[in-house]
Design an enzyme around this catalytic site. Structure first.
Site, mmCIF file in Angstrom:
data_model
loop_
_atom_site.group_PDB
_atom_site.id
_atom_site.type_symbol
_atom_site.label_atom_id
_atom_site.label_comp_id
_atom_site.label_asym_id
_atom_site.label_seq_id
_atom_site.Cartn_x
_atom_site.Cartn_y
_atom_site.Cartn_z
ATOM 1 N N ASP A 35 0.930 -1.306 -0.095
ATOM 2 C CA ASP A 35 0.129 -0.020 0.057
ATOM 3 C C ASP A 35 0.918 1.299 0.095
ATOM 4 O O ASP A 35 0.204 2.368 -0.095
ATOM 5 C CB ASP A 35 -0.813 -0.006 1.148
ATOM 6 N N THR A 111 5.283 -0.840 9.926
ATOM 7 C CA THR A 111 5.067 -2.153 10.398
ATOM 8 C C THR A 111 4.604 -2.858 9.227
ATOM 9 O O THR A 111 4.149 -2.479 8.242
ATOM 10 C CB THR A 111 3.871 -2.289 11.197
ATOM 11 N N GLY A 113 3.034 -5.817 6.421
ATOM 12 C CA GLY A 113 1.596 -5.775 5.968
ATOM 13 C C GLY A 113 1.141 -7.299 5.897
ATOM 14 O O GLY A 113 -0.013 -7.742 6.053
ATOM 15 N N ASN A 165 -3.791 6.175 -0.490
ATOM 16 C CA ASN A 165 -2.516 6.411 -1.502
ATOM 17 C C ASN A 165 -2.711 5.921 -2.778
ATOM 18 O O ASN A 165 -3.813 5.602 -3.053
ATOM 19 C CB ASN A 165 -1.481 5.615 -0.595
ATOM 20 N N SER A 470 4.948 -43.974 28.559
ATOM 21 C CA SER A 470 4.146 -45.082 28.765
ATOM 22 C C SER A 470 4.804 -46.253 28.704
ATOM 23 O O SER A 470 5.658 -46.649 27.516
ATOM 24 C CB SER A 470 2.824 -45.108 27.834
ATOM 25 N N ALA A 472 7.269 -47.090 30.376
ATOM 26 C CA ALA A 472 8.724 -47.197 31.086
ATOM 27 C C ALA A 472 8.690 -47.835 32.354
ATOM 28 O O ALA A 472 9.762 -48.271 32.758
ATOM 29 C CB ALA A 472 8.854 -45.642 31.149
ATOM 30 N N GLY A 473 7.550 -47.961 33.110
ATOM 31 C CA GLY A 473 7.657 -48.662 34.529
ATOM 32 C C GLY A 473 7.203 -47.743 35.547
ATOM 33 O O GLY A 473 7.449 -47.905 36.728
ATOM 34 N N SER A 542 3.117 -36.944 32.284
ATOM 35 C CA SER A 542 3.253 -35.434 32.358
ATOM 36 C C SER A 542 4.361 -35.047 31.330
ATOM 37 O O SER A 542 5.598 -34.741 31.701
ATOM 38 C CB SER A 542 3.930 -35.296 33.824
#
Length: 630
Positions: A35, A111, A113, A165, A470, A472-473, A542
């Protein structure tokens, strides 16, 4: 002109004094791609004669190199600094430039566009007083024009220049200009923009840039520069607001002086006035104000000052000083708007850091109320926020903060969100108001606390956190540990991932957002069990470090043992006691950790168990020994 002449002759003092006394206007240029934003800024820099001869020479050379027609200069090259920008002819980063006229100083941010650089646009707009939104006269309002206008409104920029513009390419048509102006004003009314000045421009030709152009005799308004020079500044409004000083530094050079330093974010204060320090609420009286030139009787908005007080009270970096009779609110739960700026999505329940003013606190998004489609302005249901997403959510902090609504004060109501592990900025936000429960829900004082429970049981409460893939123990070893502790007369409880999903967490799936919430809930339950004096064993995959760190924080220093049950993925698949890996490999089980969902292993676990080379019995014995040695 005398100050400029003196500066050219080598005496900078008159010039610097003249510049220091001028008002500063910060503004951004934004709009859709191509622009003419960079060209507009380049023209302003060129016409205001702030360029050095070597810069002009480089501009001429670069313009010829890139094939600019005739003797025309490509003013965009003055702003598009990245080589990638010059090669593509677009703006990627935010480019800041300074220039000045006889009336005012300016800092302008060019900035991007493109939609994927929306976060860069938010960065540039965060400190701006005014936005220049460019519209290509040939294209009219585009999606990105609406997007940037919405963000301008969201970020609290109240003054907007709509620069229509490239009018030279539509023969300086009055009808085209008026059609675009009417369409934009209708859209602006929907998003709350009211202070709008529409200007017909040709940034490349200079029409209505510095002076009104004879090519638009039908336009009776100011030129762009004239409007920028005369528009009232936002600081005038902030001068009338209640006094706010976020404390940046406590100056203690010797035993005889203690000063509190910072920039005045709003309002003013005089020597002798009563102040209140938030969030503590302590009060005192100002005895001295020190500015750049020494002692002064008053501190005004925008000034960097040091305050000394009559009383020695506890004040630290991040506290907020306000007038005693006009304090801000204090809370730890809020409704806020978030703009997400990271490749990794926002996950409700995940712990982050919030930096507001000079204070950094722990933060999590309790729930995402909706995200905003900035193209249609619709409110859409969402569980997460992706890159460049905008949403409204409820935030929980780990301690109270003093704040103003962002609409009233951008400095004390705006914040950034920081990733706890990488320390990168991942979002920016605006506080709306404190949630009612933030004032109505309080900690109830109780006489029988964690220490009393622990004394009765004759043990030190601990949280043992078993994490790993899962298979792994984890559950096997955690169960053995609990049996050994039970045999020793210890009071324990085991929280197992599968068992908890039958009740407390049965409403949760296995997306990243649900996994985060799964661990958040379990962490809170485990903390309650610590308060009951129990040794709590938590056996969950987790997968994310952030949630394990959150659990450690809830348990408190010295009360948490992270136990990494380590097994190679191939070994875990070989064991596969529940047949889950086979289902995941066949595509029947989505978001399975290790297959199509990531696992982040502990960096420095308290105990590392390698189940490929250590039996479950030996591992359990080692964990019990480590626990009893604490």
């Amino acid at each position: 002109m005398n100050a400029i002449t003196d500066a050219r002759n080598g005496d900078l003092t008159p010039y610097l004094q003249q510049q220091q006394n001028k008002q500063l206007l910060r503004f951004i240029t934004c709009g859709s791609v191509d622009d003419g934003k960079s060209t507009l800024i380049g023209r302003l820099l060129y016409e205001s004669k702030v360029l050095f001869e070597d810069q002009l020479g480089q501009l001429e050379a670069d313009s010829k190199k890139l094939g600019t027609q005739g003797e025309e200069l490509d003013f965009a090259l003055l702003v598009d600094g990245l080589s990638a920008e010059r090669e593509q002819g677009i703006t990627i980063d935010v480019a800041y430039r300074f220039f000045a006229t006889e009336k005012r100083k300016f800092i302008v941010a060019d900035t991007p566009g493109h939609e994927q650089y929306t976060r860069n646009m938010v960065t540039g707009a965060s400190t701006a007083d005014l936005a220049v939104i460019l519209i290509d006269a040939r294209q009219g309002l585009l999606t990105q024009t609406r997007r940037h206008s919405y963000l301008v409104s969201l970020l609290g920029i109240r003054k907007v220049v709509v620069a229509i513009n490239k009018l030279d390419l539509v023969s300086y048509s009055q009808a085209v200009f008026e059609r675009i102006e009417a369409e934009y004003r209708a859209f602006a009314a929907q998003i709350g923009l009211q202070d709008i000045q529409c200007i017909p421009l040709s940034a490349l030709r200079g029409d209505n840039m510095l002076e009104t152009s004879p090519n638009t005799p039908w336009y009776q308004g100011p030129s762009l520069l004239a409007h920028l020079e005369d528009v009232p500044l936002e600081q005038a409004r902030q001068n009338q607001a209640p006094f706010r000083l976020p404390v940046q530094w406590v100056n203690r050079p010797n035993l005889d002086f203690r000063g509190y330093c910072g920039n005045v974010a709003a309002g003013s204060v005089r020597v002798g006035e009563r102040i209140r320090v938030l969030p503590s609420g302590q009060q005192s009286e100002i005895t001295c104000i020190l500015g750049s030139a020494g002692e002064q009787q008053q501190a005004l908005c925008g000034q960097a000052v040091t305050l000394t007080l009559k009383d020695e009270i506890d004040i630290s970096r991040g506290d907020l000083i306000a007038l005693a009779d006009a304090p801000p609110a204090v809370a730890d739960q809020f409704e806020a708007t978030l703009v997400w700026m990271d490749e990794e999505a926002l996950l409700p329940g995940r712990p982050y850091l919030m930096k507001i003013g000079c204070r950094t606190v722990g933060m999590s998004c309790a729930n995402l109320k909706h995200r905003v489609d900035v193209n249609s302005l619709e409110h859409l249901a969402a569980k997460t926020l992706e890159l460049n997403g905008i949403g409204v959510c409820n935030l929980h902090l780990d301690r109270p903060i003093a704040f103003d609504a962002y609409a009233d004060n951008r400095d004390t109501g705006g914040f950034i969100v920081i990733d706890r592990l990488s320390n990168r900025t991942v979002g920016a936000g605006m506080l709306h108001f404190a949630l009612r429960r933030a004032q109505n829900v309080h900690w109830q004082a109780i006489d029988v606390n964690r220490e009393a429970h622990a004394a009765l049981k004759g043990q030190a409460p601990r949280m043992l956190w078993f994490t790993g893939l899962s298979g792994a123990g984890k559950s096997t070893i955690a169960n053995l540990v609990e049996r050994k502790l039970h045999a020793l007369g210890r009071h324990t409880y085991l929280l197992d991932g599968d068992n908890v999903r039958h009740g407390l967490n049965r409403d949760l799936g296995f997306t990243e957002a649900d996994r985060v919430e799964n661990i958040r809930r379990v962490s809170e339950v485990a903390r309650l069990m610590l308060d009951a004096g129990l040794i709590t064993l938590v056996s969950f995959i987790s997968p994310f470090r952030a949630e394990r760190d959150m659990a450690r924080g809830l348990a408190g220093d010295g009360n948490f043992l992270e136990i990494f049950i380590d097994a190679p993925l191939a070994l875990a698949e070989q064991r596969d006691p529940k047949g889950l890996y086979l289902k995941a490999r066949r595509g029947e089980l989505k978001n399975f950790t290790g297959i199509d969902s990531p696992y982040e292993p502990p960096v420095a676990p308290d105990i590392h168990i390698d189940t490929q080379h250590e039996t479950a019995e030996a591992a359990a014995e080692r964990i019990v020994e480590a626990l009893l040695a604490l």
